[in-house]
Design a protein around this motif. Structure first.
Motif, short mmCIF file in Angstrom:
data_model
loop_
_atom_site.label_atom_id
_atom_site.label_comp_id
_atom_site.label_asym_id
_atom_site.label_seq_id
_atom_site.Cartn_x
_atom_site.Cartn_y
_atom_site.Cartn_z
N LYS A 1 3.00 2.01 -2.16
CA LYS A 1 3.01 2.51 -3.53
C LYS A 1 1.76 3.35 -3.80
O LYS A 1 1.81 4.38 -4.46
CB LYS A 1 3.06 1.33 -4.50
N MET A 2 0.60 2.86 -3.25
CA MET A 2 -0.64 3.61 -3.45
C MET A 2 -0.56 4.98 -2.80
O MET A 2 -1.02 5.97 -3.35
CB MET A 2 -1.83 2.83 -2.88
N THR B 1 -1.08 21.97 -11.27
CA THR B 1 -1.89 22.30 -12.43
C THR B 1 -2.99 23.32 -12.11
O THR B 1 -3.42 24.06 -12.97
CB THR B 1 -2.54 21.04 -13.03
N SER B 2 -3.43 23.36 -10.85
CA SER B 2 -4.48 24.33 -10.50
C SER B 2 -3.94 25.76 -10.51
O SER B 2 -4.69 26.71 -10.53
CB SER B 2 -5.07 24.00 -9.13
N CYS C 1 -2.18 26.84 -13.00
CA CYS C 1 -1.96 27.22 -14.39
C CYS C 1 -2.88 28.36 -14.80
O CYS C 1 -3.93 28.56 -14.20
CB CYS C 1 -2.24 26.03 -15.30
N ILE D 1 1.51 11.91 -5.36
CA ILE D 1 1.87 12.47 -6.68
C ILE D 1 0.66 13.14 -7.32
O ILE D 1 0.75 14.24 -7.85
CB ILE D 1 2.43 11.35 -7.61
N MET D 2 -0.50 12.46 -7.23
CA MET D 2 -1.73 13.02 -7.84
C MET D 2 -2.10 14.33 -7.18
O MET D 2 -2.51 15.29 -7.84
CB MET D 2 -2.88 12.02 -7.74
N MET E 1 0.82 -1.21 0.00
CA MET E 1 0.00 0.00 0.00
C MET E 1 0.86 1.26 0.00
O MET E 1 0.37 2.34 -0.24
CB MET E 1 -0.94 -0.01 1.20
N ALA F 1 0.40 16.93 -8.25
CA ALA F 1 0.13 17.32 -9.63
C ALA F 1 -1.09 18.23 -9.70
O ALA F 1 -1.13 19.20 -10.46
CB ALA F 1 -0.09 16.08 -10.48
N GLY F 2 -2.11 17.90 -8.89
CA GLY F 2 -3.32 18.73 -8.85
C GLY F 2 -3.01 20.14 -8.40
O GLY F 2 -3.53 21.12 -8.96
N ALA G 1 -5.66 2.12 -15.98
CA ALA G 1 -5.20 3.52 -15.97
C ALA G 1 -5.10 4.12 -17.37
O ALA G 1 -4.38 5.08 -17.57
CB ALA G 1 -3.86 3.66 -15.26
N ASN G 2 -5.82 3.55 -18.32
CA ASN G 2 -5.82 4.16 -19.65
C ASN G 2 -7.21 4.19 -20.27
O ASN G 2 -7.36 4.29 -21.47
CB ASN G 2 -4.85 3.43 -20.59
N ILE H 1 1.42 7.20 -4.97
CA ILE H 1 0.63 7.61 -6.15
C ILE H 1 -0.35 8.72 -5.78
O ILE H 1 -0.50 9.71 -6.49
CB ILE H 1 -0.10 6.39 -6.76
N MET H 2 -1.01 8.52 -4.62
CA MET H 2 -1.98 9.54 -4.19
C MET H 2 -1.28 10.87 -3.93
O MET H 2 -1.81 11.94 -4.27
CB MET H 2 -2.71 9.07 -2.92
#
Lengths: 73, 473
Positions: A3-4, A18-19, A21, A10-11, A1, A14-15, A61-62, A7-8
């Motif tokens: 790794k999860m 990008t917010s 921008c 990173i997300m 977990m 990233a959010g 994821a795609n 990932i969370m």
């Protein structure tokens, strides 16, 4: 977990990036609205995604299907 | 005793995993709902979209899809990781999007896969050997049959043929999706139901989906979740069927599960970065439980001698894998309109699961818009993966192991795929079929065709041709 969690994080990161921008106005989106710019696979790629799911151990994821059906051959 | 302890440990860890997944899903839903609520007020103040409401879909759209897939390799899992993997698959499908009113769309999707596979008739090669004549008879005459073969021949002859049917088979699949969009067009939700049916395998599924755009449509969050419930007929390799008159390998146990359930939740976030760039991130959680091995894939152990009948090697066991699997893929897309002519489409995915598989996938496409109507797009994809803990080639597993497979789809390999696609999409449709003076013109909107060559480092090669013709009326 772990790794999860990564990932969370990173997300979330990233959010946040990008917010910040610059806002793109509706009349400035001619290029972004081009069908080739869609952030999803083309409909014609559907069966490529399916055979990748069967021939490779990785999937998801795609936007492709992630369950159902055998794919045993 | 040791096996029991392992089983108990596995049950505990699965329970814990389920709990963690439930909690994670709840957190995701709470975050999603909070973001929607926070942005709803902001958007309703910023734009009064309800003054003019454009239909989400103006006309009925029909997509005719077709795919032709040819594969060749020498690691068929049915024969324990060695043997012909030749396979052809033809899939026609139709997808219809119907506008029910200004806000709602009903999508109907139906297709059939017609597959022929060289390895399918190896599931029970003994029946083929007798009823197929030729090759089977020659083998018998060569004197290589064991004492088991006489009983085998009687049984097979009396059945009048292989009970697996011909090597070609069809899989029917379809789905029905209803999508509703809010008046201000910033929120939509949908539900879907799906099925697939093939010889010895049936699946039904259902799903939900939500989309919320905010920040003046510069940002979007999508959440979808689905569940598939599959039922399997347990078809064993011929040597494990008592009807074939053979005695299965000592210690062979029948599989005790005949279902496979898959649950998935996917969250994605996309953002316009500027007038030419946009990006998206997505994370899925996929959990499967039930019979996750394929019941007719053979395994040969290194610590047991291989016995043959009619030159056919009798397997020691069928593939055995854990009854749960948890997958965690994370994906990212970045698209960039470099100029009026060149577009860059990229995709990256990192994947890991609790069977020990980890993988990296890169995909790049460069659509070149040669005119308003015509686009050509070269593409390249690279995939590399580390094998599952449970994989080993033929005759490498020990009979004392709990889980084992010789399916090369779970092995360490890298693959490359490259190809080209063409899209024709004139503004007034192909052949200018728009002859109607009413509001529902019939149009041949676009035609998309693509070809890819796929090569895996273990020798598997494949060619795939796909096309999509879109009409509207």
């Amino acid at each position: 977990m772990n790794k999860m969690r990564k990932i969370m994080i990173i997300m979330l990161f990233a959010g946040l990036i990008t917010s910040s921008c610059s806002s793109v106005k509706a009349y400035e989106r001619a290029k972004l609205n081009d069908k080739e710019m869609a952030l999803s696979p083309k409909l014609s790629a559907r069966y490529e995604l399916q055979f990748h799911t069967y021939r490779e151990a990785a999937s998801g994821a795609n936007g492709g299907k992630t369950g159902g059906g055998c794919g045993c051959n | 005793m040791e096996v029991k302890l392992v089983a108990v440990a596995a049950v505990i860890s699965n329970k814990q995993l389920k709990k963690i997944m439930k909690r994670l899903l709840i957190v995701l839903l709470v975050v999603f709902t909070a973001i929607i609520n926070a942005q709803e007020k902001k958007d309703s103040i910023a734009v009064n979209r309800t003054a003019y409401k454009k239909k989400v879909l103006d006309n009925v759209e029909v997509n005719f899809l077709y795919s032709n897939y040819l594969q060749n390799g020498s690691h068929a899992a049915v024969t324990g990781g060695v043997g012909d993997e030749k396979l052809t698959d033809n899939t026609p499908a139709i997808l219809i999007n119907i506008p029910l009113n200004a806000d709602a769309i009903l999508s109907v999707d139906f297709g059939v896969d017609f597959t022929t596979s060289a390895s399918t008739d190896q599931i029970n090669p003994f029946a083929v050997a007798v009823t197929g004549g030729g090759e089977g008879d020659d083998r018998d005459k060569s004197g290589t049959t064991s004492s088991k073969s006489s009983a085998l021949l009687k049984t097979s002859a009396s059945t009048g043929g292989g009970d697996d049917g011909p090597p070609a088979h069809a899989r029917k699949h379809g789905s029905l999706t209803y999508t509703h969009t809010s008046d201000n067009r910033t929120f939509s939700w949908g539900v879907d139901g799906a099925f697939s049916s093939e010889q010895g395998y049936n699946s039904v599924g259902a799903g939900i989906q939500f989309r919320k755009s905010f920040n003046n449509d510069n940002s979007e969050i999508n959440f979808n979740s689905s569940a598939y419930f599959d039922k399997l007929d347990l078809i064993y390799p011929g040597e494990f069927r008592t009807s074939e008159g053979l005695s299965p390998s000592v210690g062979f146990k029948l599989l005790d599960l005949n279902h496979r359930n898959s649950f998935s939740a996917a969250l994605s976030f996309s953002q316009m970065l500027n007038k030419r760039m946009q990006i998206s991130f997505s994370a899925d959680i996929i959990y499967q439980e039930g019979l996750l091995s394929t019941n007719y894939q053979r395994v040969y152990f290194k610590d047991k001698p291989i016995e043959t009948v009619n030159n056919i090697e009798l397997a020691h066991d069928v593939e055995r894998l854990p009854s749960t699997r948890s997958k965690h893929p994370f994906g990212m897309r970045f698209n960039y309109a470099v100029s009026d002519v060149i577009i860059l489409r990229t995709f990256y995915r990192y994947y890991s699961d609790d069977w020990g598989v980890s993988a990296n996938t890169y995909d790049i496409q460069v659509p070149l818009k040669l005119s308003k109507s015509f686009t050509v797009y070269p593409m390249y994809r690279h995939h590399s993966q580390q094998q599952s803990t449970y994989f080993a080639p033929k005759s490498s597993h020990k009979s004392t192991e709990t889980f084992y497979t010789s399916d090369y789809d779970l092995s360490t390999f890298s693959s490359s795929q490259y190809g080209v696609g063409f899209t024709i999409a004139p503004p007034l449709g192909i052949f200018k079929l728009d002859t109607s003076n009413a509001g529902n013109p019939f149009r041949f909107k676009s035609f998309d065709i693509r070809y890819n060559y796929y090569s895996r480092s273990d020798g598997l090669k494949a060619n795939i041709l796909s096309l999509n013709a879109q009409f509207s009326f």
